[in-house]
Design a protein around this motif. Structure first.
Motif, short mmCIF file in Angstrom:
data_model
loop_
_atom_site.label_atom_id
_atom_site.label_comp_id
_atom_site.label_asym_id
_atom_site.label_seq_id
_atom_site.Cartn_x
_atom_site.Cartn_y
_atom_site.Cartn_z
N ALA A 98 6.95 8.55 -9.55
CA ALA A 98 6.42 7.58 -8.58
C ALA A 98 5.81 8.30 -7.39
O ALA A 98 6.46 9.11 -6.71
CB ALA A 98 7.54 6.66 -8.11
N LEU A 99 4.55 8.02 -7.15
CA LEU A 99 3.82 8.56 -6.00
C LEU A 99 3.25 7.39 -5.22
O LEU A 99 2.75 6.44 -5.82
CB LEU A 99 2.69 9.48 -6.45
N PHE A 100 3.33 7.44 -3.91
CA PHE A 100 2.83 6.30 -3.15
C PHE A 100 2.37 6.72 -1.76
O PHE A 100 2.76 7.76 -1.23
CB PHE A 100 3.89 5.19 -3.05
N HIS A 101 1.51 5.87 -1.23
CA HIS A 101 1.00 6.03 0.13
C HIS A 101 1.12 4.68 0.85
O HIS A 101 0.75 3.64 0.28
CB HIS A 101 -0.46 6.47 0.13
N PRO A 102 1.67 4.68 2.05
CA PRO A 102 2.24 5.81 2.78
C PRO A 102 3.52 6.31 2.13
O PRO A 102 4.35 5.51 1.70
CB PRO A 102 2.53 5.22 4.16
N ASP A 103 3.68 7.63 2.10
CA ASP A 103 4.92 8.22 1.60
C ASP A 103 6.02 7.94 2.61
O ASP A 103 5.76 7.75 3.81
CB ASP A 103 4.74 9.73 1.42
N ASP A 104 7.26 7.90 2.15
CA ASP A 104 8.33 7.52 3.05
C ASP A 104 9.67 8.03 2.50
O ASP A 104 9.99 7.79 1.33
CB ASP A 104 8.38 6.00 3.19
N ASP A 105 10.43 8.72 3.33
CA ASP A 105 11.71 9.28 2.91
C ASP A 105 12.72 8.19 2.54
O ASP A 105 13.51 8.35 1.59
CB ASP A 105 12.29 10.17 4.00
N THR A 160 3.64 -0.22 0.60
CA THR A 160 2.60 0.32 -0.29
C THR A 160 1.73 -0.77 -0.89
O THR A 160 0.69 -0.47 -1.49
CB THR A 160 3.22 1.15 -1.43
N THR A 161 2.12 -2.03 -0.74
CA THR A 161 1.31 -3.14 -1.26
C THR A 161 0.28 -3.63 -0.25
O THR A 161 -0.49 -4.55 -0.55
CB THR A 161 2.20 -4.33 -1.67
N ALA A 162 0.24 -3.02 0.94
CA ALA A 162 -0.74 -3.42 1.96
C ALA A 162 -2.14 -2.98 1.53
O ALA A 162 -2.33 -2.25 0.56
CB ALA A 162 -0.37 -2.80 3.31
N THR A 163 -3.13 -3.40 2.30
CA THR A 163 -4.52 -3.15 1.91
C THR A 163 -4.85 -1.66 1.87
O THR A 163 -5.80 -1.26 1.18
CB THR A 163 -5.49 -3.85 2.88
N ASP A 164 -4.10 -0.83 2.60
CA ASP A 164 -4.36 0.61 2.57
C ASP A 164 -3.31 1.35 1.74
O ASP A 164 -3.24 2.57 1.77
CB ASP A 164 -4.39 1.18 3.99
N GLY A 165 -2.49 0.62 0.98
CA GLY A 165 -1.43 1.25 0.19
C GLY A 165 -1.89 1.65 -1.20
O GLY A 165 -2.86 1.10 -1.74
N VAL A 166 -1.18 2.61 -1.78
CA VAL A 166 -1.46 3.09 -3.13
C VAL A 166 -0.13 3.38 -3.81
O VAL A 166 0.80 3.87 -3.16
CB VAL A 166 -2.32 4.38 -3.12
N PHE A 167 -0.04 3.08 -5.10
CA PHE A 167 1.19 3.34 -5.86
C PHE A 167 0.81 3.83 -7.25
O PHE A 167 -0.07 3.27 -7.90
CB PHE A 167 2.02 2.06 -5.96
N CYS A 168 1.49 4.87 -7.71
CA CYS A 168 1.26 5.41 -9.06
C CYS A 168 2.60 5.61 -9.76
O CYS A 168 3.59 5.97 -9.12
CB CYS A 168 0.55 6.76 -9.02
N TYR A 169 2.60 5.42 -11.07
CA TYR A 169 3.81 5.65 -11.86
C TYR A 169 3.36 6.01 -13.27
O TYR A 169 2.37 5.47 -13.79
CB TYR A 169 4.68 4.39 -11.90
N THR A 170 4.12 6.90 -13.93
CA THR A 170 3.75 7.34 -15.27
C THR A 170 4.81 6.97 -16.30
O THR A 170 5.99 7.30 -16.13
CB THR A 170 3.51 8.86 -15.32
N PHE A 171 4.37 6.27 -17.34
CA PHE A 171 5.18 6.04 -18.53
C PHE A 171 4.76 7.05 -19.60
O PHE A 171 3.65 7.59 -19.55
CB PHE A 171 4.97 4.62 -19.06
N PHE A 172 5.63 7.26 -20.58
CA PHE A 172 5.31 8.17 -21.68
C PHE A 172 5.57 7.45 -23.00
O PHE A 172 6.62 6.83 -23.19
CB PHE A 172 6.17 9.43 -21.61
#
Length: 268
Positions: free
Chosen positions: A147-154, A249-261
């Motif tokens: 999972a990768l996302f913007h904005p990143d957050d601890d 991350t669901t805001a207009t400037d947000g991005v989310f990525c996830y990988t399935f295999f």
């Protein structure tokens, strides 16, 4: 397998699984089609979230579904009947001790199940046993560390880690997707191929913002709040901050990525 399912057996989880299956159907199942007349085993079918897609894409295959949870099987059967799939059969069974003779099926399919098992190798050996020579096994799993996302957050990452730690405590592996190739090879399957399936979401893809980020991924993490607090992994304010950050991350400037295999191997 009952005690290893970290997400609970309840109505909200059933809804999440249906949302996930509907949102990801083309991505995960677009290249899966079993030949007419073939015997197909779906192992760990749960509430039938994947069953409908499988049967719809292979209408002339004979599909047998098994799961260890009786309540899930009842829901899966009802869903199949509602979809007009009255040819699908359902049996209660343990994935590691299937009630079928050797070489009973032409193909087997398992999705989002191995991640919950303390011994996925035993399940794969059992699936190989019931496959006919030349038959295929298809496995789909995720990898929560992808999972990768913007904005990143601890705080968001800490909330995700709670789910991973809970799964690990029951012997599971929330990152098992990256292990599919060696696992299938060690199960003596041949011609193993693995393809990553990336889910990329930004504001230009509102269906994925709602269907994947909110109703699949965030719902999955939010669902372990009580268990994570009881296990001493977090406290309510900290966990809630993580969920808010994931929603950010669901805001207009947000991005989310996830990988399935998705892995496919064959029995020789």
């Amino acid at each position: 397998m009952h005690d290893t399912y970290v997400h609970r057996y309840d109505a909200s989880e059933s809804t999440r699984l249906r949302d996930q299956a509907g949102t990801l159907e083309d991505l995960l199942h677009g290249d899966t089609c079993f030949p007419a007349g073939s015997e197909v085993l779906e192992a760990g079918c749960g509430v039938g979230a994947q069953t409908v897609a499988l049967a719809r894409r292979s209408p002339d295959a004979r599909i047998t579904c098994v799961d260890i949870a009786a309540s899930s099987l009842r829901e899966a059967e009802a869903r199949a009947l509602a979809a007009g799939l009255d040819g699908v059969r359902f049996h209660r069974a343990d994935l590691c001790a299937l009630p079928f003779a050797e070489a009973s099926f032409d193909h087997a399919f398992v999705c989002f199940v191995l991640e919950h098992l303390p011994r996925p190798d035993l399940a794969l050996a059992e699936l190989r046993r019931v496959l006919r020579p030349g038959g295929s096994l298809t496995v789909i799993e995720g990898d929560h560390e992808s999972a990768l996302f913007h904005p990143d957050d601890d705080a968001a990452r800490a909330a995700i880690r709670c789910l991973m730690d809970l799964q690990r405590a029951t012997g599971g592996d929330a990152c098992i997707g990256r292990r599919l190739y060696p696992l299938l090879r060690e199960a003596d399957l041949r011609d193993v191929s693995v393809s990553p399936r990336l889910v990329y979401v930004d504001a230009s893809r509102p269906a994925l913002v709602e269907g994947f980020i909110r109703r699949t991924f965030i719902a999955m993490i939010a669902g372990v709040k009580t268990a994570a607090i009881m296990a001493g992994l977090t406290d309510a304010p900290t966990f809630d901050a993580g969920i808010r950050a994931l929603h950010r991350t669901t805001a207009t400037d947000g991005v989310f990525c996830y990988t399935f295999f998705k892995a496919v191997g064959r029995r020789t």
